[in-house]
Design a protein around this motif. Structure first.
Motif, PDB file in Angstrom:
ATOM      1  N   ASN A 120     -23.724 -31.767  -4.791  1.00  0.00           N
ATOM      2  CA  ASN A 120     -22.871 -31.982  -5.948  1.00  0.00           C
ATOM      3  C   ASN A 120     -21.388 -32.072  -5.565  1.00  0.00           C
ATOM      4  OD1 ASN A 120     -22.459 -32.397  -8.639  1.00  0.00           O
ATOM      5  ND2 ASN A 120     -22.984 -30.326  -9.275  1.00  0.00           N
ATOM      6  N   SER A 121     -20.856 -33.285  -5.482  1.00  0.00           N
ATOM      7  CA  SER A 121     -19.434 -33.479  -5.193  1.00  0.00           C
ATOM      8  C   SER A 121     -18.622 -33.284  -6.476  1.00  0.00           C
ATOM      9  CB  SER A 121     -19.201 -34.882  -4.639  1.00  0.00           C
ATOM     10  OG  SER A 121     -19.436 -35.853  -5.637  1.00  0.00           O
ATOM     11  N   LYS A 122     -17.309 -33.236  -6.334  1.00  0.00           N
ATOM     12  CA  LYS A 122     -16.436 -33.035  -7.493  1.00  0.00           C
ATOM     13  C   LYS A 122     -16.595 -34.182  -8.496  1.00  0.00           C
ATOM     14  CE  LYS A 122     -11.654 -32.100  -8.701  1.00  0.00           C
ATOM     15  NZ  LYS A 122     -10.285 -31.910  -8.211  1.00  0.00           N
ATOM     16  N   LEU A 123     -16.618 -35.410  -8.020  1.00  0.00           N
ATOM     17  CA  LEU A 123     -16.757 -36.566  -8.900  1.00  0.00           C
ATOM     18  C   LEU A 123     -18.133 -36.598  -9.556  1.00  0.00           C
ATOM     19  CD1 LEU A 123     -15.394 -39.049 -10.035  1.00  0.00           C
ATOM     20  CD2 LEU A 123     -16.040 -40.310  -7.991  1.00  0.00           C
ATOM     21  N   PHE A 124     -19.164 -36.245  -8.797  1.00  0.00           N
ATOM     22  CA  PHE A 124     -20.513 -36.208  -9.370  1.00  0.00           C
ATOM     23  C   PHE A 124     -20.611 -35.113 -10.427  1.00  0.00           C
ATOM     24  CE2 PHE A 124     -25.052 -35.714  -9.721  1.00  0.00           C
ATOM     25  CZ  PHE A 124     -25.522 -37.008  -9.586  1.00  0.00           C
ATOM     26  N   SER A 125     -19.938 -33.990 -10.202  1.00  0.00           N
ATOM     27  CA  SER A 125     -19.912 -32.915 -11.197  1.00  0.00           C
ATOM     28  C   SER A 125     -19.330 -33.410 -12.516  1.00  0.00           C
ATOM     29  CB  SER A 125     -19.086 -31.732 -10.705  1.00  0.00           C
ATOM     30  OG  SER A 125     -19.718 -31.095  -9.643  1.00  0.00           O
ATOM     31  N   MET A 126     -18.339 -34.266 -12.434  1.00  0.00           N
ATOM     32  CA  MET A 126     -17.756 -34.837 -13.649  1.00  0.00           C
ATOM     33  C   MET A 126     -18.805 -35.679 -14.389  1.00  0.00           C
ATOM     34  SD  MET A 126     -13.958 -35.863 -12.226  1.00  0.00           S
ATOM     35  CE  MET A 126     -13.609 -36.921 -13.613  1.00  0.00           C
ATOM     36  N   ILE A 127     -19.597 -36.434 -13.645  1.00  0.00           N
ATOM     37  CA  ILE A 127     -20.636 -37.264 -14.260  1.00  0.00           C
ATOM     38  C   ILE A 127     -21.691 -36.374 -14.912  1.00  0.00           C
ATOM     39  CG2 ILE A 127     -22.486 -38.925 -13.811  1.00  0.00           C
ATOM     40  CD1 ILE A 127     -20.699 -40.055 -11.558  1.00  0.00           C
ATOM     41  N   THR A 128     -22.132 -35.329 -14.195  1.00  0.00           N
ATOM     42  CA  THR A 128     -23.158 -34.454 -14.777  1.00  0.00           C
ATOM     43  C   THR A 128     -22.614 -33.709 -15.999  1.00  0.00           C
ATOM     44  OG1 THR A 128     -22.672 -32.700 -13.168  1.00  0.00           O
ATOM     45  CG2 THR A 128     -24.515 -34.157 -12.681  1.00  0.00           C
ATOM     46  N   ASN A 129     -21.347 -33.333 -15.973  1.00  0.00           N
ATOM     47  CA  ASN A 129     -20.753 -32.678 -17.140  1.00  0.00           C
ATOM     48  C   ASN A 129     -20.695 -33.627 -18.330  1.00  0.00           C
ATOM     49  OD1 ASN A 129     -20.375 -30.203 -15.893  1.00  0.00           O
ATOM     50  ND2 ASN A 129     -18.289 -30.668 -15.254  1.00  0.00           N
ATOM     51  N   MET A 130     -20.381 -34.893 -18.078  1.00  0.00           N
ATOM     52  CA  MET A 130     -20.344 -35.882 -19.155  1.00  0.00           C
ATOM     53  C   MET A 130     -21.730 -36.126 -19.738  1.00  0.00           C
ATOM     54  SD  MET A 130     -17.470 -38.695 -17.855  1.00  0.00           S
ATOM     55  CE  MET A 130     -18.734 -39.874 -17.632  1.00  0.00           C
ATOM     56  N   THR A 131     -22.766 -36.024 -18.901  1.00  0.00           N
ATOM     57  CA  THR A 131     -24.125 -36.301 -19.379  1.00  0.00           C
ATOM     58  C   THR A 131     -24.856 -35.057 -19.876  1.00  0.00           C
ATOM     59  OG1 THR A 131     -25.057 -36.134 -17.142  1.00  0.00           O
ATOM     60  CG2 THR A 131     -24.387 -38.326 -17.898  1.00  0.00           C
ATOM     61  N   ASN A 132     -24.222 -33.872 -19.778  1.00  0.00           N
ATOM     62  CA  ASN A 132     -24.835 -32.654 -20.317  1.00  0.00           C
ATOM     63  C   ASN A 132     -25.109 -32.835 -21.807  1.00  0.00           C
ATOM     64  OD1 ASN A 132     -24.981 -31.131 -18.025  1.00  0.00           O
ATOM     65  ND2 ASN A 132     -23.094 -29.995 -18.410  1.00  0.00           N
ATOM     66  N   ASN A 133     -26.269 -32.393 -22.244  1.00  0.00           N
ATOM     67  CA  ASN A 133     -26.664 -32.469 -23.650  1.00  0.00           C
ATOM     68  C   ASN A 133     -26.681 -33.896 -24.188  1.00  0.00           C
ATOM     69  OD1 ASN A 133     -26.855 -29.597 -23.852  1.00  0.00           O
ATOM     70  ND2 ASN A 133     -24.632 -29.532 -23.980  1.00  0.00           N
ATOM     71  N   SER A 134     -26.910 -34.857 -23.320  1.00  0.00           N
ATOM     72  CA  SER A 134     -26.966 -36.244 -23.775  1.00  0.00           C
ATOM     73  C   SER A 134     -28.416 -36.682 -23.964  1.00  0.00           C
ATOM     74  CB  SER A 134     -26.242 -37.169 -22.796  1.00  0.00           C
ATOM     75  OG  SER A 134     -26.856 -37.129 -21.538  1.00  0.00           O
ATOM     76  N   LYS A 135     -28.551 -37.816 -24.581  1.00  0.00           N
ATOM     77  CA  LYS A 135     -29.862 -38.395 -24.855  1.00  0.00           C
ATOM     78  C   LYS A 135     -29.941 -39.752 -24.173  1.00  0.00           C
ATOM     79  CE  LYS A 135     -30.947 -35.751 -28.791  1.00  0.00           C
ATOM     80  NZ  LYS A 135     -31.913 -34.786 -28.383  1.00  0.00           N
ATOM     81  N   TRP A 136     -31.134 -40.304 -24.137  1.00  0.00           N
ATOM     82  CA  TRP A 136     -31.314 -41.629 -23.561  1.00  0.00           C
ATOM     83  C   TRP A 136     -32.102 -42.486 -24.542  1.00  0.00           C
ATOM     84  CZ3 TRP A 136     -36.103 -43.844 -22.451  1.00  0.00           C
ATOM     85  CH2 TRP A 136     -37.203 -42.997 -22.555  1.00  0.00           C
ATOM     86  N   LYS A 137     -31.865 -43.780 -24.444  1.00  0.00           N
ATOM     87  CA  LYS A 137     -32.679 -44.715 -25.213  1.00  0.00           C
ATOM     88  C   LYS A 137     -32.709 -46.043 -24.470  1.00  0.00           C
ATOM     89  CE  LYS A 137     -29.325 -46.670 -28.436  1.00  0.00           C
ATOM     90  NZ  LYS A 137     -29.081 -47.026 -29.823  1.00  0.00           N
ATOM     91  N   LEU A 138     -33.830 -46.710 -24.605  1.00  0.00           N
ATOM     92  CA  LEU A 138     -34.027 -48.019 -23.994  1.00  0.00           C
ATOM     93  C   LEU A 138     -33.628 -49.046 -25.035  1.00  0.00           C
ATOM     94  CD1 LEU A 138     -35.199 -49.006 -21.296  1.00  0.00           C
ATOM     95  CD2 LEU A 138     -37.412 -49.157 -22.385  1.00  0.00           C
ATOM     96  N   ASN A 139     -32.767 -49.999 -24.653  1.00  0.00           N
ATOM     97  CA  ASN A 139     -32.332 -50.967 -25.659  1.00  0.00           C
ATOM     98  C   ASN A 139     -33.469 -51.902 -26.046  1.00  0.00           C
ATOM     99  OD1 ASN A 139     -32.477 -53.042 -23.768  1.00  0.00           O
ATOM    100  ND2 ASN A 139     -30.342 -53.603 -23.924  1.00  0.00           N
ATOM    101  N   LYS A 140     -33.250 -52.694 -27.074  1.00  0.00           N
ATOM    102  CA  LYS A 140     -34.330 -53.515 -27.625  1.00  0.00           C
ATOM    103  C   LYS A 140     -34.856 -54.553 -26.645  1.00  0.00           C
ATOM    104  CE  LYS A 140     -31.028 -56.548 -29.864  1.00  0.00           C
ATOM    105  NZ  LYS A 140     -30.467 -56.990 -31.126  1.00  0.00           N
TER     106      LYS A 140
END
Length: 136
Positions: free
Chosen positions: A72-92
């Motif tokens: 876990n690098s500093k920049l990757f930590s920022m990405i994981t923090n941004m995606t915490n509690n997020s959802k995913w969906k496949l577009n149409k």
């Protein structure tokens, strides 16, 4: 401009394969990065490439999303923090996985999923990285 041409070429060349192989049901599960297929030459992003080499993308059946790594690098930590509690969906069109929440329009991260020569590739449009992944 190169980024958009690359994305368009992936979409045109593999649209038939993607539409039959990549479905909401087939995405559910954990996907481990086997290797970074396209590396970025920018030395400032070396640590994030290293972190993605050991990343795991988890797409849960209830639409929750989790991204982890062993390095876990500093920049990757920022990405994981941004995606915490997020959802995913496949577009149409069934080839872009959008990560985020309804409030942000699922715009935190966009993953173009493709099957190329029997290998599943996640193209991260924000980073221009191509990740060869395998379901675990």
């Amino acid at each position: 401009m190169k980024k958009y041409l690359f994305i368009l070429s992936i979409l045109f060349l593999s649209n038939h394969i993607i539409s039959q192989e990549i479905t909401q049901k087939s995405i559910i599960g954990k996907w481990k990065v086997i290797k970074v297929s396209k590396k970025i030459d920018n030395p400032n992003l070396k640590d994030i490439v290293k972190s993605f080499n050991s990343a795991i993308f988890e797409f849960k059946g209830d639409s929750n999303f989790k991204l982890t790594t062993a390095d876990n690098s500093k920049l990757f930590s920022m990405i994981t923090n941004m995606t915490n509690n997020s959802k995913w969906k496949l577009n149409k069109n069934n080839y872009v996985i959008n990560i985020g929440n309804q409030s942000d329009g699922y715009n935190i991260l966009k993953i173009i999923a493709a099957e190329v020569n029997g290998k599943v590739i996640f193209h991260l449009s924000e980073t221009e990285l191509d990740l060869e992944v395998q379901k675990i």
